[in-house]
Design a protein around this motif. Sequence first.
Motif, PDB file in Angstrom:
ATOM      1  N   THR A   1      41.273  42.147  36.869  1.00 41.44           N
ATOM      2  CA  THR A   1      39.851  42.836  36.919  1.00 41.44           C
ATOM      3  C   THR A   1      38.774  41.858  37.846  1.00 41.44           C
ATOM      4  OG1 THR A   1      38.832  41.788  34.998  1.00 41.44           O
ATOM      5  CG2 THR A   1      39.830  43.652  34.795  1.00 41.44           C
ATOM      6  N   ILE A   2      37.710  42.286  38.064  1.00 39.84           N
ATOM      7  CA  ILE A   2      36.555  41.287  38.757  1.00 39.84           C
ATOM      8  C   ILE A   2      36.089  40.399  37.908  1.00 39.84           C
ATOM      9  CG2 ILE A   2      36.095  42.911  40.984  1.00 39.84           C
ATOM     10  CD1 ILE A   2      33.523  43.741  39.393  1.00 39.84           C
TER      11      ILE A   2
ATOM     12  N   ALA B   1      37.694  43.906  46.173  1.00 36.56           N
ATOM     13  CA  ALA B   1      36.963  44.695  45.041  1.00 36.56           C
ATOM     14  C   ALA B   1      35.730  44.214  44.827  1.00 36.56           C
ATOM     15  CB  ALA B   1      38.023  44.656  43.860  1.00 36.56           C
ATOM     16  N   ALA B   2      35.386  43.023  45.414  1.00 32.48           N
ATOM     17  CA  ALA B   2      34.065  42.367  44.969  1.00 32.48           C
ATOM     18  C   ALA B   2      33.142  42.081  45.894  1.00 32.48           C
ATOM     19  CB  ALA B   2      34.578  40.757  44.365  1.00 32.48           C
ATOM     20  N   TYR B   3      33.416  43.019  46.972  1.00 29.68           N
ATOM     21  CA  TYR B   3      32.313  43.245  48.045  1.00 29.68           C
ATOM     22  C   TYR B   3      32.315  41.942  49.119  1.00 29.68           C
ATOM     23  CZ  TYR B   3      30.597  46.844  45.134  1.00 29.68           C
ATOM     24  OH  TYR B   3      30.550  47.961  44.520  1.00 29.68           O
TER      25      TYR B   3
ATOM     26  N   LYS C   1      33.673  46.709  52.994  1.00 30.13           N
ATOM     27  CA  LYS C   1      33.599  48.127  53.148  1.00 30.13           C
ATOM     28  C   LYS C   1      34.425  48.687  54.160  1.00 30.13           C
ATOM     29  CE  LYS C   1      30.405  50.566  55.224  1.00 30.13           C
ATOM     30  NZ  LYS C   1      29.173  51.038  55.496  1.00 30.13           N
TER      31      LYS C   1
ATOM     32  N   PRO D   1      37.244  49.349  44.091  1.00 31.60           N
ATOM     33  CA  PRO D   1      35.892  48.522  44.415  1.00 31.60           C
ATOM     34  C   PRO D   1      35.059  48.376  43.055  1.00 31.60           C
ATOM     35  CG  PRO D   1      36.332  50.088  46.150  1.00 31.60           C
ATOM     36  CD  PRO D   1      37.075  50.415  45.096  1.00 31.60           C
ATOM     37  N   ASN D   2      34.852  47.118  42.895  1.00 27.81           N
ATOM     38  CA  ASN D   2      33.829  46.834  41.681  1.00 27.81           C
ATOM     39  C   ASN D   2      34.479  46.929  40.480  1.00 27.81           C
ATOM     40  OD1 ASN D   2      31.488  45.772  40.812  1.00 27.81           O
ATOM     41  ND2 ASN D   2      30.608  47.795  40.457  1.00 27.81           N
ATOM     42  N   LYS D   3      35.892  47.143  40.490  1.00 28.26           N
ATOM     43  CA  LYS D   3      36.717  47.258  39.039  1.00 28.26           C
ATOM     44  C   LYS D   3      37.746  46.295  39.080  1.00 28.26           C
ATOM     45  CE  LYS D   3      36.334  51.523  36.785  1.00 28.26           C
ATOM     46  NZ  LYS D   3      35.102  52.373  37.272  1.00 28.26           N
TER      47      LYS D   3
END
Length: 304
Positions: free
Chosen positions: A44-45, A209-211, A228, A267-269
């Motif tokens: 996970t992030i 996943a962490a931009y 992105k 993304p973000n997870k």
Amino acid sequence: MNYIEVFSKIYYELEVSNDPGKVASYIPELRDVNPDKFGVHLTTIDDDHYEFGDSDEKFSIQSIAKVLALVLAYKLEGEKLWKRVGVEPSGTAFNSLVQLEYDLGIPRNPLINAGALVICDILVSKFENPKQEFIQFVRKVSDNPDIDYCSRIANSEKLAGYRNAALINLIKSFGNIKNDIDVVLDFYFNLCSIEMSCKELSRTFLFLAAYGVCPYTNEVIISVSKSKRVNAIMQLCGFYDEAGEFSFKVGLPGKSGVGGGIVAIHPNKYCIAVWSPRLNKKGNSNMGMKFLELFTTETQASIF
Ligand code: DON
């Protein structure tokens, strides 16, 4: 969520040993892998880890490495990269030659072999010692100094790499390869030979996943906008002529390799990596795809 319970439930449902898929054989050294291997690792992030099966065993990541080459070339080259390679799904096999003639040597996207060869050519132009510079970049992104090429696999592919030789010659005839063909091919075969475990893969790709930020070092690997776009390319092109199927069933950006690995990004997870060496007819891990389909269904979370 207790992902480990979900992993084991899906694994026993799938019956990996009855998988009708076939281990890749066109690269001789890949033939000998135990087809019943199965591993999964989710990071996970927030750096929580969930693993199951052979998640610590290294395997050949093959085309998954194309994403890291794309990230480095995009970082260095910026938007002018897209003059030499497109961003459209190909709808053809990973090693297909047919579109290149119509498209005048501009590959449809950077994840089919033709596009990855152009990306390799760009990196060969950028660096004095591309193999060394590239593996250093991968080690930095993965926060792991032990990641390396496998010369046995690279040499094995070189001896049987007729299609890649055909692709690069065709692209060169249109002027879209600037360097010596043998130097670019050697770099490409080494790139594909990198070995990682599911754990290492899911940690390495977590920045997507962490931009674009490496969660272990807080270093910006690529900008938010580029991150992105790399995810968008994985979504549209990561599974070649099965990219629609993967989107339809799994609903995450992802990338496969003929070593049987798959990485997918929420993304973000999280980033999840699965390994199951038997491939379907499109060259993607048969059980790996099914596993991820059941995983996003069971957890009721995808990007859609
Ligand atoms: O160039 C090749 O054929 C291999 N080194 C990589 C192909 C690959 O991994 C396709 N992915 N599923």
